[in-house]
Design a protein around this motif. Structure first.
Motif, mmCIF file in Angstrom:
data_model
loop_
_atom_site.group_PDB
_atom_site.id
_atom_site.type_symbol
_atom_site.label_atom_id
_atom_site.label_comp_id
_atom_site.label_asym_id
_atom_site.label_seq_id
_atom_site.Cartn_x
_atom_site.Cartn_y
_atom_site.Cartn_z
ATOM 1 N N LYS A 48 0.850 -1.206 0.000
ATOM 2 C CA LYS A 48 0.000 0.000 0.000
ATOM 3 C C LYS A 48 0.877 1.244 0.000
ATOM 4 C CE LYS A 48 -3.875 2.275 0.258
ATOM 5 N NZ LYS A 48 -4.801 2.303 -0.856
ATOM 6 N N TRP A 49 1.917 1.236 0.805
ATOM 7 C CA TRP A 49 2.842 2.366 0.854
ATOM 8 C C TRP A 49 3.486 2.589 -0.521
ATOM 9 C CZ3 TRP A 49 3.217 6.372 3.698
ATOM 10 C CH2 TRP A 49 4.380 7.136 3.740
ATOM 11 N N TYR A 50 3.872 1.516 -1.183
ATOM 12 C CA TYR A 50 4.445 1.629 -2.524
ATOM 13 C C TYR A 50 3.445 2.278 -3.484
ATOM 14 C CZ TYR A 50 6.373 0.461 -7.073
ATOM 15 O OH TYR A 50 6.851 0.547 -8.353
ATOM 16 N N SER A 51 2.197 1.827 -3.441
ATOM 17 C CA SER A 51 1.203 2.390 -4.366
ATOM 18 C C SER A 51 0.972 3.873 -4.079
ATOM 19 C CB SER A 51 -0.113 1.606 -4.320
ATOM 20 O OG SER A 51 -0.793 1.800 -3.105
ATOM 21 N N LEU A 52 1.056 4.290 -2.821
ATOM 22 C CA LEU A 52 0.917 5.712 -2.494
ATOM 23 C C LEU A 52 2.102 6.516 -3.020
ATOM 24 C CD1 LEU A 52 -0.471 5.470 1.147
ATOM 25 C CD2 LEU A 52 -1.716 6.182 -0.914
ATOM 26 N N ILE A 53 3.298 5.974 -2.890
ATOM 27 C CA ILE A 53 4.487 6.645 -3.434
ATOM 28 C C ILE A 53 4.343 6.822 -4.937
ATOM 29 C CG2 ILE A 53 6.963 6.364 -3.876
ATOM 30 C CD1 ILE A 53 7.120 4.947 -1.119
ATOM 31 N N VAL A 54 3.881 5.781 -5.615
ATOM 32 C CA VAL A 54 3.692 5.836 -7.069
ATOM 33 C C VAL A 54 2.658 6.899 -7.440
ATOM 34 C CG1 VAL A 54 2.771 4.505 -9.023
ATOM 35 C CG2 VAL A 54 4.440 3.469 -7.478
ATOM 36 N N GLN A 55 1.538 6.925 -6.739
ATOM 37 C CA GLN A 55 0.486 7.897 -7.037
ATOM 38 C C GLN A 55 0.961 9.333 -6.796
ATOM 39 O OE1 GLN A 55 -2.879 6.626 -4.733
ATOM 40 N NE2 GLN A 55 -3.271 4.862 -6.032
ATOM 41 N N LEU A 56 1.644 9.551 -5.680
ATOM 42 C CA LEU A 56 2.154 10.898 -5.395
ATOM 43 C C LEU A 56 3.200 11.325 -6.417
ATOM 44 C CD1 LEU A 56 2.418 10.782 -1.507
ATOM 45 C CD2 LEU A 56 0.794 12.097 -2.876
ATOM 46 N N ALA A 57 4.064 10.417 -6.808
ATOM 47 C CA ALA A 57 5.080 10.736 -7.813
ATOM 48 C C ALA A 57 4.428 11.079 -9.150
ATOM 49 C CB ALA A 57 6.041 9.567 -7.974
ATOM 50 N N ALA A 58 3.392 10.358 -9.515
ATOM 51 C CA ALA A 58 2.691 10.637 -10.775
ATOM 52 C C ALA A 58 2.025 12.015 -10.719
ATOM 53 C CB ALA A 58 1.659 9.552 -11.058
ATOM 54 N N GLU A 59 1.471 12.375 -9.564
ATOM 55 C CA GLU A 59 0.852 13.698 -9.427
ATOM 56 C C GLU A 59 1.867 14.814 -9.595
ATOM 57 O OE1 GLU A 59 -1.232 14.004 -5.716
ATOM 58 O OE2 GLU A 59 -2.704 12.487 -6.279
ATOM 59 N N GLU A 60 3.098 14.592 -9.142
ATOM 60 C CA GLU A 60 4.136 15.614 -9.200
ATOM 61 C C GLU A 60 4.745 15.765 -10.596
ATOM 62 O OE1 GLU A 60 6.897 14.409 -6.175
ATOM 63 O OE2 GLU A 60 5.550 14.976 -4.547
ATOM 64 N N ASN A 61 4.672 14.744 -11.416
ATOM 65 C CA ASN A 61 5.270 14.790 -12.753
ATOM 66 C C ASN A 61 4.345 15.508 -13.730
ATOM 67 O OD1 ASN A 61 7.583 13.447 -11.986
ATOM 68 N ND2 ASN A 61 6.803 11.447 -12.574
ATOM 69 N N PRO A 62 4.930 16.271 -14.656
ATOM 70 C CA PRO A 62 4.109 17.016 -15.619
ATOM 71 C C PRO A 62 3.168 16.132 -16.438
ATOM 72 C CG PRO A 62 6.413 17.684 -15.756
ATOM 73 C CD PRO A 62 6.348 16.523 -14.821
ATOM 74 N N GLY A 63 3.609 14.957 -16.839
ATOM 75 C CA GLY A 63 2.763 14.062 -17.631
ATOM 76 C C GLY A 63 1.885 13.153 -16.791
ATOM 77 N N HIS A 64 1.881 13.358 -15.484
ATOM 78 C CA HIS A 64 1.131 12.515 -14.543
ATOM 79 C C HIS A 64 1.469 11.038 -14.744
ATOM 80 C CE1 HIS A 64 -1.081 15.842 -12.934
ATOM 81 N NE2 HIS A 64 -1.408 16.234 -14.145
ATOM 82 N N GLU A 65 2.772 10.780 -14.831
ATOM 83 C CA GLU A 65 3.245 9.422 -15.062
ATOM 84 C C GLU A 65 4.366 9.100 -14.080
ATOM 85 O OE1 GLU A 65 3.859 7.565 -19.165
ATOM 86 O OE2 GLU A 65 5.901 8.099 -18.554
ATOM 87 N N PHE A 66 4.408 7.852 -13.638
ATOM 88 C CA PHE A 66 5.498 7.371 -12.793
ATOM 89 C C PHE A 66 6.186 6.237 -13.525
ATOM 90 C CE2 PHE A 66 7.136 4.171 -9.855
ATOM 91 C CZ PHE A 66 7.997 4.927 -9.087
ATOM 92 N N ARG A 67 7.503 6.302 -13.536
ATOM 93 C CA ARG A 67 8.311 5.231 -14.122
ATOM 94 C C ARG A 67 9.339 4.814 -13.085
ATOM 95 N NH1 ARG A 67 8.077 4.967 -19.923
ATOM 96 N NH2 ARG A 67 10.013 3.789 -19.783
ATOM 97 N N ILE A 68 9.408 3.532 -12.796
ATOM 98 C CA ILE A 68 10.325 3.033 -11.779
ATOM 99 C C ILE A 68 11.780 3.296 -12.156
ATOM 100 C CG2 ILE A 68 10.454 0.665 -12.668
ATOM 101 C CD1 ILE A 68 10.339 1.643 -8.949
#
Length: 146
Positions: A48-68
């Motif tokens: 769950k913590w990982y999924s929250l990190i991914v969601q927050l990172a996507a929100e911060e990126n201009p393209g709303h995308e997270f890439r590991i």
């Protein structure tokens, strides 16, 4: 010294009642342990913590995308804490390398799964649960997979 029939019956009833209480205590003792830490409890928290990190990172990126493969040093530190959680020592977390897009219309997909199956969740009255893997999905949900 002889006991009357009613005294013997009463004694047998008391012994039977105490025996039932002792057996119930033995059977229910695992249900009332002080803690259910570790195992799938911890693994569910970690995914769950990982999924929250991914969601927050996507929100911060201009393209709303997270890439590991494009994580910041801060994200790397947070993910390392998950990977080194002592409550699930020896387990590894397998993550999807596909980009995560915020508010995707695609069906939920697997983001992360713990490779180690644990048996402590769900708790059982008698015996242990079947081995299950903790997993989190792109819609923010998490669950145990057999």
């Amino acid at each position: 010294m002889r006991f009357s029939g009613s005294t013997q019956r009463r004694s047998l009833k008391v012994i039977a009642a105490v025996s039932v209480l002792v057996l119930l205590g033995i059977a229910l003792a695992p249900r009332f342990q002080a803690s259910n830490c570790g195992g799938n409890t911890a693994a569910l928290h970690d995914v769950k913590w990982y999924s929250l990190i991914v969601q927050l990172a996507a929100e911060e990126n201009p393209g709303h995308e997270f890439r590991i493969d494009h994580i910041t040093p801060k994200q790397q530190e947070e993910l390392a804490q998950i990977a080194n959680d002592f409550w699930v020592s020896g387990a590894r977390f397998l993550v999807s390398t596909r980009p995560y897009r915020l508010q995707s219309t695609a069906p939920p997909r697997l983001l992360i799964v713990c490779d180690q199956p644990f048996r402590n969740v769900p708790r059982r009255l008698i015996g242990s649960a079947p081995p299950m893997h903790a997993a989190a999905f792109s819609d923010g949900s998490r669950r145990l997979l057999s």
